[in-house]
Motif scaffolding. Structure first.
Motif, short mmCIF file in Angstrom:
data_model
loop_
_atom_site.label_atom_id
_atom_site.label_comp_id
_atom_site.label_asym_id
_atom_site.label_seq_id
_atom_site.Cartn_x
_atom_site.Cartn_y
_atom_site.Cartn_z
N LEU A 167 0.83 -1.21 0.00
CA LEU A 167 0.00 0.00 0.00
C LEU A 167 0.86 1.26 0.00
O LEU A 167 0.56 2.23 -0.70
CB LEU A 167 -0.94 0.01 1.21
CG LEU A 167 -2.05 -1.03 1.22
CD1 LEU A 167 -2.77 -1.01 2.56
CD2 LEU A 167 -3.02 -0.82 0.07
N LEU A 168 1.92 1.23 0.77
CA LEU A 168 2.79 2.40 0.87
C LEU A 168 3.51 2.67 -0.45
O LEU A 168 3.55 3.81 -0.91
CB LEU A 168 3.80 2.23 2.01
CG LEU A 168 4.69 3.44 2.27
CD1 LEU A 168 3.86 4.67 2.62
CD2 LEU A 168 5.68 3.12 3.39
N ARG A 169 4.05 1.62 -1.08
CA ARG A 169 4.71 1.80 -2.37
C ARG A 169 3.74 2.35 -3.41
O ARG A 169 4.05 3.28 -4.16
CB ARG A 169 5.33 0.49 -2.87
CG ARG A 169 6.60 0.10 -2.14
CD ARG A 169 7.36 -1.03 -2.82
NE ARG A 169 6.54 -2.09 -3.37
CZ ARG A 169 6.12 -3.17 -2.71
NH1 ARG A 169 6.45 -3.33 -1.44
NH2 ARG A 169 5.40 -4.09 -3.31
N MET A 170 2.54 1.77 -3.44
CA MET A 170 1.54 2.22 -4.42
C MET A 170 1.15 3.67 -4.16
O MET A 170 1.09 4.49 -5.09
CB MET A 170 0.29 1.34 -4.36
CG MET A 170 -0.71 1.66 -5.46
SD MET A 170 -2.15 0.59 -5.41
CE MET A 170 -3.08 1.36 -4.09
N TYR A 171 0.94 4.02 -2.91
CA TYR A 171 0.56 5.39 -2.58
C TYR A 171 1.69 6.37 -2.93
O TYR A 171 1.44 7.42 -3.50
CB TYR A 171 0.18 5.53 -1.10
CG TYR A 171 -0.13 6.96 -0.77
CD1 TYR A 171 -1.32 7.54 -1.20
CD2 TYR A 171 0.79 7.76 -0.11
CE1 TYR A 171 -1.60 8.88 -0.96
CE2 TYR A 171 0.52 9.10 0.14
CZ TYR A 171 -0.67 9.65 -0.27
OH TYR A 171 -0.93 10.97 -0.05
N CYS A 172 2.92 6.03 -2.59
CA CYS A 172 4.04 6.92 -2.87
C CYS A 172 4.22 7.12 -4.37
O CYS A 172 4.50 8.24 -4.81
CB CYS A 172 5.32 6.39 -2.23
SG CYS A 172 5.35 6.55 -0.43
N GLU A 173 4.05 6.07 -5.17
CA GLU A 173 4.14 6.21 -6.63
C GLU A 173 3.10 7.22 -7.12
O GLU A 173 3.42 8.12 -7.89
CB GLU A 173 3.90 4.86 -7.32
CG GLU A 173 5.07 3.91 -7.26
CD GLU A 173 6.17 4.22 -8.24
OE1 GLU A 173 6.00 5.06 -9.14
OE2 GLU A 173 7.23 3.59 -8.10
#
Length: 185
Positions: free
Chosen positions: A137-143
């Motif tokens: 979730l964090l990687r997707m949100y940061c992208e």
């Protein structure tokens, strides 16, 4: 300030001045060293290329920005400070975010913000490694967040900062909002 630091600052100032009228991808090391009044050898003793210089300068700015996003702030307050900071360095970030080079500030910014949020969540959860679902979730949100930041910067920063921040928070998965709502705890 030591001599190497002064030289790096001089080179950063030179590339920022060049960015006022030339896109980053078209700026040459020759232009940078001529404006800075140093030799090519001096440049290459400090940086491997112009993108390394830009990333170094970005890191200096990011450290300042992340210090402003420090303890005791809510996520909203911290993001408002971040976007005010970006706006204060408008020319630099506009040119840097437009670069198509694989060593661009966009990739570097993504890594910085991912590490910043990861550290906060790890401390809150008391873990050394994020659970896989939270990491996803964090990687997707940061992208997505970086993409929208780049769009905002490169299209003129017209959307008011509080409105942009509210939309970025609204787009954040609920599980991340709960972990990041108060950055200082």
């Amino acid at each position: 300030m030591e001599a190497q630091e002064r030289t790096r600052q001089k080179l950063a100032a030179a590339i920022k001045e060049e960015m006022e009228h030339t896109s980053l991808d078209k700026i040459t090391v020759t232009q940078i060293v001529e404006r800075a009044g140093v030799t090519r050898q001096t440049f290459y003793r400090n940086f491997k290329d112009k993108y390394d210089l830009v990333n170094w300068h970005f890191e200096q700015l990011a450290q300042k920005s992340f210090k402003q996003m420090g303890a005791g702030l809510t996520l909203r307050e911290a993001l408002i400070k971040k976007f005010q900071f970006l706006k204060g360095e408008r020319t630099f970030f506009t040119q840097a975010f437009r670069s198509q080079d694989c060593n661009s500030v966009v990739a570097y910014d993504y890594q910085c913000i991912l590490e910043f949020y990861t550290g906060i969540i790890q401390r809150k959860l008391g873990v050394e490694k994020l659970p896989p679902d939270i990491a996803f979730l964090l990687r997707m949100y940061c992208e997505g967040s970086i993409h929208m930041t780049v769009e905002w910067v490169t299209t003129g920063m017209e959307r008011p900062i509080p409105q942009l921040v509210d939309l970025l928070i609204e787009a954040m998965p609920q599980r991340l909002q709960e972990l990041l709502s108060d950055l200082g705890k």
